[in-house]
Design a protein around this motif. Sequence first.
Motif, PDB file in Angstrom:
ATOM      1  N   ASN A 132     -69.227  73.676  22.572  1.00  0.00           N
ATOM      2  CA  ASN A 132     -68.408  74.098  23.708  1.00  0.00           C
ATOM      3  C   ASN A 132     -68.510  75.606  23.907  1.00  0.00           C
ATOM      4  O   ASN A 132     -68.581  76.093  25.035  1.00  0.00           O
ATOM      5  CB  ASN A 132     -66.954  73.714  23.488  1.00  0.00           C
ATOM      6  N   TYR A 133     -68.465  76.291  22.792  1.00  0.00           N
ATOM      7  CA  TYR A 133     -68.521  77.746  22.836  1.00  0.00           C
ATOM      8  C   TYR A 133     -69.803  78.205  23.516  1.00  0.00           C
ATOM      9  O   TYR A 133     -69.804  79.065  24.396  1.00  0.00           O
ATOM     10  CB  TYR A 133     -68.436  78.271  21.402  1.00  0.00           C
ATOM     11  N   ILE A 134     -70.890  77.608  23.115  1.00  0.00           N
ATOM     12  CA  ILE A 134     -72.183  77.977  23.686  1.00  0.00           C
ATOM     13  C   ILE A 134     -72.215  77.649  25.173  1.00  0.00           C
ATOM     14  O   ILE A 134     -72.695  78.430  26.001  1.00  0.00           O
ATOM     15  CB  ILE A 134     -73.320  77.261  22.940  1.00  0.00           C
ATOM     16  N   LEU A 135     -71.687  76.486  25.508  1.00  0.00           N
ATOM     17  CA  LEU A 135     -71.673  76.095  26.916  1.00  0.00           C
ATOM     18  C   LEU A 135     -70.862  77.078  27.748  1.00  0.00           C
ATOM     19  O   LEU A 135     -71.276  77.479  28.842  1.00  0.00           O
ATOM     20  CB  LEU A 135     -71.102  74.680  27.058  1.00  0.00           C
ATOM     21  N   LEU A 136     -69.725  77.442  27.221  1.00  0.00           N
ATOM     22  CA  LEU A 136     -68.878  78.364  27.976  1.00  0.00           C
ATOM     23  C   LEU A 136     -69.514  79.744  28.087  1.00  0.00           C
ATOM     24  O   LEU A 136     -69.412  80.402  29.121  1.00  0.00           O
ATOM     25  CB  LEU A 136     -67.498  78.462  27.319  1.00  0.00           C
TER      26      LEU A 136
END
Length: 246
Positions: A132-136
């Motif tokens: 999620n972090y990477i996506l955000l």
Amino acid sequence: MNVLPNHMVRAHQDQPLHLCSPDPHLQEFSSWCPPGLGADQGNSLGAMGALIGHERPGKPPMELRRKINSRERKRMQDLNVAMDALREVMVPYASSPSSSSSSQGPHCNQQQLGPQPGRRLSKISTLVLARNYILLLGLSLQEMRRLLGEVSVGVGVNARPVPRLLLAGGWPLFTSPSQLLLSPESLLTSASSSSKCPLLPPGHLEGPMVPVQWGSAGAPGGTLCPCGVCRLPRFSHPSPGPRFPK
DNA sequence: TAGGCCATCTGGTCCT
DNA sequence: AGGACCAGATGGCCTA
């Protein structure tokens, strides 16, 4: 009675706890064994006992087996070190450990995803949150570029206005750090509940909205908001590809 | 007590 | 041959 949280106990027991064999061939393990722990506390002791008692033909000799076990242990410990390093860079988790996710969607596999205060993220949670972090971060970058592009339009060459977003500080898409603690399902179901994705500006979507399946471990498939996040391809490897060179 | 999470052992496979 | 990687099995600890 151990009053320490599980992860604290684990932290104190990074060295193997279970295998504490009195067998002289297993001094390697005995050296790690905390005092007071007997030899029969271990895992797979049946198998070990079989090995200790009599080396069966076709099986690796004891010395080799110990070497293999030691390597495997080291490998898993290295993996845990890397996992801890990943946890450390999970900024939202580090900064607001008590901000558990309260908006978990129906397909949300995060009974364990929302970190509880004082508890370490599990491995699976760490991986999901890291994703999620990477996506955000990617979305933030994308949005930042878009906004910078808008700002630069119609501005003279010498005029270099500072984007308001930069003056305001923070990333445009991070409404709150706890956002990252949501699973993609949560991010997306909350988006669909308000009929638009909170991560993306209006009109961002183009093309048909195709329901996708979220493939997190253990999560039953479900129709998700087809915004830019969930439309990212799943990484499924039915047949493992070639390994990275060592 | 059940379920989740974890560490470890083990055997198999692939690669160098 | 040996090392790395993987998945299954096993058992311990903790929490709900």
